[in-house]
Design a protein around this motif. Structure first.
Motif, PDB file in Angstrom:
ATOM      1  N   SER A 176      41.073 -11.596  14.145  1.00  0.00           N
ATOM      2  CA  SER A 176      41.095 -10.308  14.861  1.00  0.00           C
ATOM      3  C   SER A 176      39.751  -9.957  15.488  1.00  0.00           C
ATOM      4  CB  SER A 176      41.530  -9.167  13.920  1.00  0.00           C
ATOM      5  OG  SER A 176      42.802  -9.445  13.389  1.00  0.00           O
ATOM      6  N   ASP A 177      38.918 -10.970  15.748  1.00  0.00           N
ATOM      7  CA  ASP A 177      37.653 -10.743  16.452  1.00  0.00           C
ATOM      8  C   ASP A 177      37.911 -11.016  17.938  1.00  0.00           C
ATOM      9  OD1 ASP A 177      35.101 -10.504  17.386  1.00  0.00           O
ATOM     10  OD2 ASP A 177      34.165 -11.716  15.809  1.00  0.00           O
ATOM     11  N   TYR A 178      38.567 -10.065  18.603  1.00  0.00           N
ATOM     12  CA  TYR A 178      39.049 -10.294  19.964  1.00  0.00           C
ATOM     13  C   TYR A 178      37.901 -10.393  20.973  1.00  0.00           C
ATOM     14  CZ  TYR A 178      43.200  -8.728  17.502  1.00  0.00           C
ATOM     15  OH  TYR A 178      44.192  -8.602  16.589  1.00  0.00           O
ATOM     16  N   THR A 179      36.851  -9.657  20.749  1.00  0.00           N
ATOM     17  CA  THR A 179      35.708  -9.707  21.667  1.00  0.00           C
ATOM     18  C   THR A 179      35.118 -11.103  21.695  1.00  0.00           C
ATOM     19  OG1 THR A 179      35.229  -7.396  21.161  1.00  0.00           O
ATOM     20  CG2 THR A 179      33.475  -8.679  22.215  1.00  0.00           C
ATOM     21  N   LYS A 180      34.942 -11.705  20.503  1.00  0.00           N
ATOM     22  CA  LYS A 180      34.384 -13.064  20.441  1.00  0.00           C
ATOM     23  C   LYS A 180      35.353 -14.063  21.090  1.00  0.00           C
ATOM     24  CE  LYS A 180      32.279 -14.466  16.653  1.00  0.00           C
ATOM     25  NZ  LYS A 180      32.068 -15.001  15.277  1.00  0.00           N
ATOM     26  N   ALA A 181      36.634 -13.910  20.835  1.00  0.00           N
ATOM     27  CA  ALA A 181      37.629 -14.819  21.417  1.00  0.00           C
ATOM     28  C   ALA A 181      37.590 -14.749  22.939  1.00  0.00           C
ATOM     29  CB  ALA A 181      39.019 -14.458  20.904  1.00  0.00           C
ATOM     30  N   ILE A 182      37.537 -13.530  23.482  1.00  0.00           N
ATOM     31  CA  ILE A 182      37.487 -13.358  24.945  1.00  0.00           C
ATOM     32  C   ILE A 182      36.232 -14.006  25.509  1.00  0.00           C
ATOM     33  CG2 ILE A 182      37.251 -11.625  26.773  1.00  0.00           C
ATOM     34  CD1 ILE A 182      39.041  -9.796  24.989  1.00  0.00           C
ATOM     35  N   SER A 183      35.113 -13.857  24.800  1.00  0.00           N
ATOM     36  CA  SER A 183      33.842 -14.434  25.252  1.00  0.00           C
ATOM     37  C   SER A 183      33.937 -15.954  25.339  1.00  0.00           C
ATOM     38  CB  SER A 183      32.721 -14.024  24.297  1.00  0.00           C
ATOM     39  OG  SER A 183      31.526 -14.706  24.606  1.00  0.00           O
ATOM     40  N   TYR A 184      34.451 -16.605  24.281  1.00  0.00           N
ATOM     41  CA  TYR A 184      34.605 -18.068  24.279  1.00  0.00           C
ATOM     42  C   TYR A 184      35.494 -18.528  25.437  1.00  0.00           C
ATOM     43  CZ  TYR A 184      32.530 -18.968  19.648  1.00  0.00           C
ATOM     44  OH  TYR A 184      31.674 -19.107  18.585  1.00  0.00           O
ATOM     45  N   LEU A 185      36.598 -17.842  25.630  1.00  0.00           N
ATOM     46  CA  LEU A 185      37.586 -18.277  26.629  1.00  0.00           C
ATOM     47  C   LEU A 185      37.075 -18.090  28.046  1.00  0.00           C
ATOM     48  CD1 LEU A 185      40.741 -16.847  24.844  1.00  0.00           C
ATOM     49  CD2 LEU A 185      40.208 -19.260  25.182  1.00  0.00           C
ATOM     50  N   GLU A 186      36.390 -16.984  28.311  1.00  0.00           N
ATOM     51  CA  GLU A 186      35.850 -16.766  29.653  1.00  0.00           C
ATOM     52  C   GLU A 186      34.772 -17.790  29.974  1.00  0.00           C
ATOM     53  OE1 GLU A 186      34.729 -12.637  29.601  1.00  0.00           O
ATOM     54  OE2 GLU A 186      36.638 -12.021  30.532  1.00  0.00           O
ATOM     55  N   LYS A 187      33.919 -18.121  28.995  1.00  0.00           N
ATOM     56  CA  LYS A 187      32.866 -19.128  29.203  1.00  0.00           C
ATOM     57  C   LYS A 187      33.497 -20.494  29.458  1.00  0.00           C
ATOM     58  CE  LYS A 187      29.374 -18.774  26.480  1.00  0.00           C
ATOM     59  NZ  LYS A 187      28.529 -18.844  25.266  1.00  0.00           N
ATOM     60  N   LEU A 188      34.549 -20.806  28.711  1.00  0.00           N
ATOM     61  CA  LEU A 188      35.214 -22.101  28.855  1.00  0.00           C
ATOM     62  C   LEU A 188      35.856 -22.242  30.227  1.00  0.00           C
ATOM     63  CD1 LEU A 188      36.070 -24.726  27.466  1.00  0.00           C
ATOM     64  CD2 LEU A 188      38.049 -23.518  26.548  1.00  0.00           C
ATOM     65  N   ARG A 189      36.429 -21.184  30.731  1.00  0.00           N
ATOM     66  CA  ARG A 189      37.089 -21.242  32.040  1.00  0.00           C
ATOM     67  C   ARG A 189      36.102 -21.470  33.174  1.00  0.00           C
ATOM     68  NH1 ARG A 189      39.975 -16.683  33.923  1.00  0.00           N
ATOM     69  NH2 ARG A 189      40.944 -18.129  35.366  1.00  0.00           N
ATOM     70  N   LYS A 190      34.879 -20.998  33.000  1.00  0.00           N
ATOM     71  CA  LYS A 190      33.865 -21.168  34.055  1.00  0.00           C
ATOM     72  C   LYS A 190      33.274 -22.565  34.059  1.00  0.00           C
ATOM     73  CE  LYS A 190      32.567 -16.284  33.890  1.00  0.00           C
ATOM     74  NZ  LYS A 190      31.553 -15.318  33.436  1.00  0.00           N
ATOM     75  N   ASN A 191      33.489 -23.341  32.993  1.00  0.00           N
ATOM     76  CA  ASN A 191      32.859 -24.644  32.849  1.00  0.00           C
ATOM     77  C   ASN A 191      33.919 -25.736  32.881  1.00  0.00           C
ATOM     78  OD1 ASN A 191      30.886 -26.579  32.378  1.00  0.00           O
ATOM     79  ND2 ASN A 191      31.059 -26.395  30.153  1.00  0.00           N
ATOM     80  N   GLU A 192      34.701 -25.777  33.957  1.00  0.00           N
ATOM     81  CA  GLU A 192      35.833 -26.700  34.032  1.00  0.00           C
ATOM     82  C   GLU A 192      35.367 -28.120  34.285  1.00  0.00           C
ATOM     83  OE1 GLU A 192      40.150 -27.192  36.244  1.00  0.00           O
ATOM     84  OE2 GLU A 192      38.957 -25.393  36.515  1.00  0.00           O
ATOM     85  N   GLU A 193      35.855 -29.051  33.455  1.00  0.00           N
ATOM     86  CA  GLU A 193      35.561 -30.473  33.591  1.00  0.00           C
ATOM     87  C   GLU A 193      36.747 -31.161  34.265  1.00  0.00           C
ATOM     88  OE1 GLU A 193      32.703 -31.942  32.708  1.00  0.00           O
ATOM     89  OE2 GLU A 193      31.869 -30.053  32.031  1.00  0.00           O
ATOM     90  N   PRO A 194      36.474 -32.266  34.977  1.00  0.00           N
ATOM     91  CA  PRO A 194      37.579 -32.953  35.680  1.00  0.00           C
ATOM     92  C   PRO A 194      38.724 -33.361  34.757  1.00  0.00           C
ATOM     93  CG  PRO A 194      35.454 -33.849  36.359  1.00  0.00           C
ATOM     94  CD  PRO A 194      35.181 -32.926  35.222  1.00  0.00           C
ATOM     95  N   TYR A 195      38.365 -33.812  33.534  1.00  0.00           N
ATOM     96  CA  TYR A 195      39.399 -34.308  32.633  1.00  0.00           C
ATOM     97  C   TYR A 195      40.022 -33.207  31.768  1.00  0.00           C
ATOM     98  CZ  TYR A 195      38.221 -39.230  33.468  1.00  0.00           C
ATOM     99  OH  TYR A 195      38.024 -40.456  34.027  1.00  0.00           O
TER     100      TYR A 195
END
Length: 858
Positions: free
Chosen positions: A235-254
């Motif tokens: 239930s740490d939604y702020t941390k989850a949102i942070s991880y997911l937004e960072k991951l989406r900005k760092n898209e790898e080809p594979y």
């Protein structure tokens, strides 16, 4: 009053799919197998290798397809084999799993290659054909020289978590966790953590990820994704949102699949954080800007589950996408499908049915065809069109269904069988459905459904067996539900143990949401007792009213309250309760029934004008109701008894309306009432015409109605003869009517007695006294009442028997045949009926008057 079958709630939990994200990313991080020295001179081959190395497997697949399709004489069989193997690998890397599997049909030589078998297993895994994949991988795992050994172990662990316990699965990963290769260790950690998360074990997943530093960019990306999942579980939604937004900005080809899942999960995190509008806008953004992406189905599914499609703006988007022409076909098809589902949710059953039927016709080969067919079948079952639903479901038997859809089909077939009252067949279908389902909660749900259908099928052994199985589960809600359904079933059959089972349910589950249903059932049981106990029924309704009720339960409360007052004979209270019901639930399917009860209560209170109003409202508001004919018929009856002249005229009009509707079973009865009313008003010609129209109708009247009409027709002719110039012909016609009754072999003795008496009256009027006397006498002689042994005689039979006897005595006295008159009077006195004393006194009077002391011989 018969209690309707309860509306049962069947729970079908969503399948928990085996997630192979770890495996996919691990394989995509592998370098391509590029040892192809013999093909080094081929420019296309070199380019394919280059783009595959750079992370463009789709382009590599195109170039390799071109090489295979080119009739190049320099390519040897071995060359083609190597190109095909690399094409297979490229197709899997770019997510074309079905095309990859089709290569084995096109190039049978692939079946002999161990590397090809490995990639085939991967394609089967991604296509959710796990049993076949596991079989191949187990064979490959016995080869210690395989370069894919670690990935085989990872894949088997992911597959085996479906049918082995968590600990056993994780033990299989232990060798990889101690590997000398850091990246292998990382993938083993990630796979183990993902398995833990499938079982909602966030702390264990976190501990495993903390064992060793994660190595490799693809592994680090997945690490972020799993940390987001852990944060969501905690239930740490702020941390989850942070991880997911960072991951989406760092898209790898594979890492395309990972980024798509991150994008979808971000919406879940926003929703969990209470940012509902942001979550909906996020999913809408994905659909709007990625209309041809593989994330499209899940984005639509998440929007549907959030209830967003009922919002005006989202619905406009859905409508707009559904009408797209020749662009983004997938988005258009998904929009059409979810529009139909939205119509179901909003209660627009007819529109939903039309939309789904159009969808099935337009997209027979789309992946949504089966879900749409299942949705339509479910809708048809709800609408009590189980036969049509069964026909639709039978067509799906020939299709290759996923385990989830096969389980749904079997489940719906069972529901359709249940709706049709074929409980034995439904029980069998539910048994098959529960075994076919891969849902975690399928065991409890299946036990509930099988037990319930076994209950209705009268299969006590199976019911007890599955009730016990359900009792061993942790699903106390379903256990309580089954106990209640057992009690309701017993109540619907007036079983003596229903009181005990309902009381047990109320004792064990006093806070259950359906406690009120148990009180309703008890109230109905009290009403159905002989004699009825309306006071006890009222007490149960009072207890139910103190609970928090759903709309359906509130309606049931108001409905049963009408019955309580009706059965208690409180007509004014019944009128009041019926008005309350109609005010609260004017569109209910029970509204016609309550309006009929309201009209009946006014009728019993002799408020005929209000009875006419209530019954006419039924006919006007519910013209398709099965009670339409009864409403018009009863309204006419009430109007004919009203003191208001306009109401009496209304009676003829109401019966005329019903009489015109030949298809209505009460049509002929309405004509009969018209005739009787005209007869009452001494309008004999009109009465005779009405009776003739029934006897000459294209639809043969039921026997009892036919006999009544013949009797009334004869009476109308008899009465008309008193003031008609053609008296003789009318009386002769009347005789024919009464003779028709006497010649009917199925006519009861009561009808025969009545017809004979009326026939004798006609004969007297025609001056045929001897024939009249014989007719009267025949009734007394032929009816077993004269023997004093007919204890089953009806009141009508006795009444007409006495009339015949009195008519015979009167004529015999006129002829001064005192002995015969006394003999008839003695027969009447011997009949044992309520008028026997009257007959005995009559016999004594004749004896005294004419000084006849000896008993006449029979």
């Amino acid at each position: 009053m018969i209690r309707p079958v309860s509306q049962f709630i069947y729970r079908t939990a969503r399948l928990r799919e085996c997630n192979f994200l770890c495996l996919t990313l691990a394989l995509l991080s592998l370098p391509p197998n590029l040892s192809r020295a013999e093909l080094a001179s081929s420019k296309d081959y070199q380019q394919a290798i280059q783009v595959l190395t750079e992370g463009s497997p789709s382009l590599a697949a195109q170039k390799l397809e071109f090489l295979l399709n080119d009739d190049n004489p320099s390519l040897t069989g071995a060359d083609k084999e190597k190109i095909t193997l690399l094409l297979l690998e490229s197709q899997i890397r770019c997510g074309n799993h079905q095309q990859a599997l089709e290569l084995f049909d096109r190039y049978p030589a692939l079946q002999q290659l161990k590397d090809a078998q490995f990639w085939k297993a991967m394609a089967l895994v991604e296509s959710k054909q796990l049993d076949q994949a596991e079989s191949i991988l187990k064979q490959l795992s016995s080869d210690p020289e395989s370069s894919y050994q670690n990935w085989i172990t990872l894949t088997l662990a992911r597959i085996q978590t479906k049918h082995e316990d968590l600990e056993t699965t994780l033990v299989n990963l232990q060798p990889l966790l101690t590997s000398s290769d850091p990246e292998t260790v990382s993938w083993a950690q990630l796979t183990g953590a993902e398995i833990y998360l499938q079982h909602d074990k966030a702390l264990e997943a976190q501990a495993l990820l903390n064992l060793h530093p994660i190595k490799g960019q693809a592994a680090l990306n997945l690490h972020s994704f799993l940390l987001a999942q852990i944060a969501l579980l905690q239930s740490d939604y702020t941390k989850a949102i942070s991880y997911l937004e960072k991951l989406r900005k760092n898209e790898e080809p594979y890492a395309r699949e990972l980024h798509q899942k991150a994008a979808l999960l971000l919406g879940d995190a926003l929703l969990s954080d209470g940012q509902n509008e942001e979550a909906i806008n996020h999913w809408l953004h994905l659909i709007k800007h990625h209309p041809d992406d593989s994330l499209l189905p899940l984005a639509f599914e998440k929007l549907a589950k959030s209830g967003a499609f009922t919002q005006a703006e989202t619905a406009r988007n859905l409508t707009q996408w559904s009408e797209e022409k020749n662009t983004h076909l997938d988005r258009q098809i998904y929009s059409q499908y979810y529009l139909a589902l939205t119509s179901i949710g909003s209660g627009q059953a007819l529109k939903a049915q039309q939309d789904l039927e159009a969808f099935l016709k337009a997209h027979p080969d789309h992946s949504l065809h089966t879900p749409a067919a299942l949705a339509l079948a479910g809708l048809l079952i709800i609408q009590d069109e189980a036969v049509q639903a069964r026909s639709l479901l039978s067509k799906l038997k020939q299709a290759a269904l996923s385990p989830e859809n096969r389980s749904k089909r079997l489940h719906l077939e069972a529901l359709a069988d249940f709706k049709q009252g074929d409980f034995v067949k439904a029980e069998k279908s539910f048994l098959e459905s529960s075994t076919a389902s891969e849902t975690p909660n399928a065991s409890a749900t299946g036990s509930f459904n099988v037990a319930l259908t076994a209950l209705y099928a009268g299969d006590e052994k199976t019911f007890t067996q599955y009730q016990r199985l359900l009792g061993q589960s942790e699903n106390t809600d379903l256990q309580a539900e089954l106990l209640l359904e057992q009690a309701l079933y017993q109540a619907s059959n007036s079983a003596t143990q229903a009181f005990d089972t309902l009381s047990l349910f109320l004792e064990k589950h006093p806070q259950h949401l359906r406690v009120a249903d148990a009180h309703f059932a008890l109230a109905e049981l009290y009403l159905n007792e002989i004699p009825s106990k309306p006071v006890s029924a009222r007490e149960q309704l009072q207890l139910a009213s103190e609970k928090q009720l759903s709309l359906q339960q509130k309606e049931a409360l108001d409905y049963i309250a009408v019955w309580v007052e009706k059965i208690d004979g409180n007509h004014l209270a019944a009128i009041e309760q019926a008005q309350i019901y109609l005010d609260h639930w004017p569109q209910s399917r029970r509204a016609p029934e309550i309006r009929l009860k309201l009209g009946g209560a006014y009728y019993r209170e002799k408020d005929f004008s209000q009875a006419v109003v209530a019954l006419e409202q039924l006919a006007a508001n519910h013209p398709q109701s099965s009670l339409y004919g009864a409403a018009l018929f009863s309204a006419g009856k009430a109007a004919s008894l009203s003191m208001q002249a306009e109401d009496r005229d209304r009676a003829i009009e109401l019966w005329a309306r019903l009489a015109k509707n030949i298809a209505n079973p009460l049509s002929l009865y309405a004509r009969h009432e018209q005739g009787l009313y005209k007869l009452k008003l001494d309008e004999f010609d009109d009465a005779i015409t009405a009776f003739d129209s029934i006897l000459n109708s294209d639809i043969a009247p039921p026997l009892e109605l036919k006999l009544a009409v013949l009797a009334d027709q004869g009476q109308a002719m008899f009465n008309a003869a008193s003031s008609h110039a053609d008296k003789t012909n009318l009386l002769v016609s009347a005789l024919k009517s009464f003779d028709s009754i006497l010649s009917e072999p199925k006519a009861s003795q009561a009808w025969r007695n009545q017809a004979a008496v009326r026939k004798a009256k006609c004969l007297e009027r025609l001056g045929r006294i001897d024939e009249a006397l014989n007719t009267y006498t025949d009734v007394v002689k032929s009816d077993r009442l004269a023997e004093g042994t007919n204890s089953e005689a009806t009141v009508a039979q006795m009444e007409w028997f006495f009339r015949a006897g009195l008519g015979a005595i009167r004529l015999l006295e006129n002829k001064k045949e005192w002995h015969d008159a006394i003999l008839i009077a003695d027969s009447l006195a011997n009949s044992g009926s309520s008028r026997a004393i009257e007959a005995a006194r009559l016999a004594d009077r004749i004896r005294l008057k004419h000084f006849i002391w000896d008993r006449p011989e029979k």
